[in-house]
Every structure is written in structure tokens, then in C-alpha cells.
Design a protein around this motif. Structure first.
Motif, PDB file in Angstrom:
ATOM      1  N   SER A 149      26.118   3.595  28.618  1.00 47.08           N
ATOM      2  CA  SER A 149      27.018   3.855  27.212  1.00 47.08           C
ATOM      3  C   SER A 149      26.605   4.826  26.456  1.00 47.08           C
ATOM      4  O   SER A 149      26.616   4.826  25.155  1.00 47.08           O
ATOM      5  CB  SER A 149      27.085   2.384  26.452  1.00 47.08           C
ATOM      6  N   LEU A 150      26.209   5.975  26.879  1.00 45.83           N
ATOM      7  CA  LEU A 150      25.641   7.029  26.146  1.00 45.83           C
ATOM      8  C   LEU A 150      26.826   8.119  26.113  1.00 45.83           C
ATOM      9  O   LEU A 150      26.714   9.180  25.410  1.00 45.83           O
ATOM     10  CB  LEU A 150      24.339   7.753  27.048  1.00 45.83           C
ATOM     11  N   LEU A 151      27.907   8.131  26.730  1.00 45.41           N
ATOM     12  CA  LEU A 151      28.880   9.165  26.853  1.00 45.41           C
ATOM     13  C   LEU A 151      29.542   9.325  25.390  1.00 45.41           C
ATOM     14  O   LEU A 151      29.632  10.433  24.941  1.00 45.41           O
ATOM     15  CB  LEU A 151      29.873   8.821  27.923  1.00 45.41           C
ATOM     16  N   ALA A 152      29.819   8.314  24.972  1.00 44.89           N
ATOM     17  CA  ALA A 152      30.726   8.350  23.582  1.00 44.89           C
ATOM     18  C   ALA A 152      29.690   8.714  22.607  1.00 44.89           C
ATOM     19  O   ALA A 152      30.165   9.582  21.820  1.00 44.89           O
ATOM     20  CB  ALA A 152      31.171   6.980  23.297  1.00 44.89           C
ATOM     21  N   PRO A 153      28.356   8.154  22.415  1.00 44.01           N
ATOM     22  CA  PRO A 153      27.611   8.735  21.272  1.00 44.01           C
ATOM     23  C   PRO A 153      27.368  10.195  21.397  1.00 44.01           C
ATOM     24  O   PRO A 153      27.123  11.041  20.488  1.00 44.01           O
ATOM     25  CB  PRO A 153      26.521   7.710  21.163  1.00 44.01           C
ATOM     26  N   LEU A 154      26.971  10.623  22.698  1.00 47.41           N
ATOM     27  CA  LEU A 154      26.602  11.808  22.780  1.00 47.41           C
ATOM     28  C   LEU A 154      27.836  12.751  22.565  1.00 47.41           C
ATOM     29  O   LEU A 154      27.601  13.825  21.596  1.00 47.41           O
ATOM     30  CB  LEU A 154      26.271  12.089  24.389  1.00 47.41           C
ATOM     31  N   LYS A 155      28.801  12.522  22.797  1.00 52.33           N
ATOM     32  CA  LYS A 155      30.276  13.317  22.382  1.00 52.33           C
ATOM     33  C   LYS A 155      30.469  13.354  20.932  1.00 52.33           C
ATOM     34  O   LYS A 155      30.733  14.278  20.436  1.00 52.33           O
ATOM     35  CB  LYS A 155      31.238  12.963  23.369  1.00 52.33           C
ATOM     36  N   GLU A 156      30.251  12.174  20.483  1.00 52.59           N
ATOM     37  CA  GLU A 156      30.476  11.978  18.909  1.00 52.59           C
ATOM     38  C   GLU A 156      29.497  12.857  18.170  1.00 52.59           C
ATOM     39  O   GLU A 156      29.735  13.376  17.193  1.00 52.59           O
ATOM     40  CB  GLU A 156      30.342  10.493  18.521  1.00 52.59           C
ATOM     41  N   ALA A 157      28.110  12.905  18.633  1.00 49.63           N
ATOM     42  CA  ALA A 157      27.195  13.582  17.917  1.00 49.63           C
ATOM     43  C   ALA A 157      27.508  15.125  18.062  1.00 49.63           C
ATOM     44  O   ALA A 157      27.261  15.836  17.038  1.00 49.63           O
ATOM     45  CB  ALA A 157      25.692  13.401  18.658  1.00 49.63           C
ATOM     46  N   VAL A 158      27.929  15.510  19.060  1.00 48.82           N
ATOM     47  CA  VAL A 158      28.122  17.030  19.219  1.00 48.82           C
ATOM     48  C   VAL A 158      29.264  17.257  18.393  1.00 48.82           C
ATOM     49  O   VAL A 158      29.365  18.517  17.656  1.00 48.82           O
ATOM     50  CB  VAL A 158      28.467  17.484  20.902  1.00 48.82           C
ATOM     51  N   GLN A 159      30.257  16.594  18.375  1.00 46.69           N
ATOM     52  CA  GLN A 159      31.656  16.721  17.482  1.00 46.69           C
ATOM     53  C   GLN A 159      31.286  16.854  16.076  1.00 46.69           C
ATOM     54  O   GLN A 159      31.556  17.496  15.561  1.00 46.69           O
ATOM     55  CB  GLN A 159      32.635  15.551  17.797  1.00 46.69           C
ATOM     56  N   ALA A 160      30.066  15.862  15.756  1.00 46.38           N
ATOM     57  CA  ALA A 160      29.697  15.936  14.404  1.00 46.38           C
ATOM     58  C   ALA A 160      28.775  17.275  13.761  1.00 46.38           C
ATOM     59  O   ALA A 160      28.406  17.433  12.867  1.00 46.38           O
ATOM     60  CB  ALA A 160      28.922  14.565  13.964  1.00 46.38           C
ATOM     61  N   GLY A 161      28.608  18.196  15.095  1.00 44.77           N
ATOM     62  CA  GLY A 161      27.752  19.443  14.724  1.00 44.77           C
ATOM     63  C   GLY A 161      26.400  19.420  15.138  1.00 44.77           C
ATOM     64  O   GLY A 161      25.670  20.399  14.975  1.00 44.77           O
TER      65      GLY A 161
END
Length: 207
Positions: free
Chosen positions: A60-72
Motif C-alpha cells: 500500500s505504498l503507491l498512494a502515499p508515494l504519489k501523495e508525497a511527491v504531489q506535496a512537493g
């Protein structure tokens, strides 16, 4: 804190050792809260595109990984980790990737006298400067890979000549990739990790 993402893709001990050597506070984790709280992220990797994406999904790392990148949050993908930044990979069939840098991960074509995998030390050619490329022209780093990231030239910072110009370093915004192993490339590799550390903390409110 820099989080090295743990998804059972190998080589994490060497990455952590290299980060420790340059005085980086780093931790290996597969926890979403750590990824979202990190100042910067490193996605290492040795192995196959399809199984690596399956591991990221399973944990379940795809969502947090993308969210973190989206947050800069700055992200550095190493070897397989760089390949996973693309839209999809063609190893063992087509597999959807992280889609953080547009492109496809393809097999290095067979060429006479140039065995695949591309393994060993290779010179670098800097195509355009980025936060990580200073003083890299003509330096030599350590590669082990059979696939390469087929991305638009605007994302390619550094190449290595292996019958074709293989993308060695790519980036888009605050997402970076090294096809080679900086943690196995002596002082040159440590210098790249040092530059990533500086970039992370220059772009972070938490020092």
C-alpha cells in the motif's frame, strides 16, 4: 529525515550506509506516515519492474508515494527505482509504473560486443544541468541494468554511451533518477547523494 522506501527490492543496506557516510539522517521504512512526513524520499531497487510494482502495491505504498511527491517532497529513484518513475515498463509484459516522469522502460537492444546487462563502470556525459549534475562531466560510475528509460530528451540530464546514449540521470521538477548506483560509485556517487541531501533541505521547511 530522508526515508529510503522499503519494498523488498534489495540494495537498501548499501544506500543507508552511503547516506550515513555523508551525515544524512535516514531511515528505511514501508510506513505511509513516514513517507508523508519525510523531507525527502529515495526509491532504491534491484530486480524486475513488474515484481517491484507488485510489492509497492502489496505494501500500500503507491498512494502515499504519489501523495508525497504531489506535496512537493523531492524523490530520488536509483537503478530500478529510476525505471519505476516512468509510465510503464515492458519487462515480462507491460506493467504500469508510477507515472512521475513520462516514458517507457525498455530492454537495452542487443548489439555486437556490448553484452546485456550493461554492467560495470561507464563514463558520463552531461546533457543539461540539474541540482545533481554539477562536476559530473566525464566522471565514471557503476551500472548494472538490462532495461533503460526511454524518455523525452527534455527529461534527460546525463547519458552514458553503450552503443546508444543510455539515460543515466533524468529529472522532472523535484523527481530525480539515477540509472547507475551512486552508493557503489565511490566519491562521485557520494557527491550525488550529497547534492540530493542539499536539494532536499533547501526545499524543506524542516531542517
Amino acid at each position: 529525515m530522508i526515508i529510503v522506501i522499503d519494498y523488498d527490492a534489495g540494495n537498501t543496506a548499501n544506500v543507508l550506509r552511503a547516506l550515513n557516510k555523508i551525515g544524512v539522517e535516514a531511515k528505511l521504512s514501508d510506513q505511509a506516515q513516514d513517507i508523508l512526513a519525510a523531507d525527502g524520499l529515495i526509491l532504491p531497487g534491484v530486480g524486475a519492474y513488474r515484481s517491484a510494482m507488485a510489492q509497492l502495491e502489496q505494501r500500500s505504498l503507491l498512494a502515499p508515494l504519489k501523495e508525497a511527491v504531489q506535496a512537493g517532497k523531492p524523490l530520488l529513484g536509483i537503478c530500478l527505482g529510476m525505471q519505476l518513475l516512468t509510465d510503464f515498463g515492458l519487462e515480462n509484459g507491460e506493467t504500469q509504473g508510477l507515472g512521475l516522469i513520462p516514458g517507457v522502460c525498455r530492454k537495452i537492444p542487443d548489439q555486437e560486443g556490448l553484452p546485456v546487462p550493461h554492467m560495470g563502470w561507464n563514463n558520463l556525459t552531461v546533457r543539461k544541468s540539474s541540482a545533481l549534475t554539477e562536476d559530473l562531466a566525464g566522471e565514471t560510475v557503476y551500472f548494472v541494468h538490462s532495461y533503460f528509460t526511454d524518455v523525452d530528451s527534455k527529461y534527460i540530464d546525463v547519458t552514458a554511451d553503450y552503443g546508444l546514449d543510455l539515460p543515466a540521470m533524468i529529472h522532472k521538477d523535484h523527481v530525480f533518477g539515477c540509472q547507475f548506483h551512486p552508493e557503489k560509485s565511490g566519491q562521485v556517487g557520494l557527491g550525488i547523494l550529497e547534492k540530493f541531501k542539499e536539494y532536499v533541505y533547501e526545499n524543506s521547511t524542516r531542517h
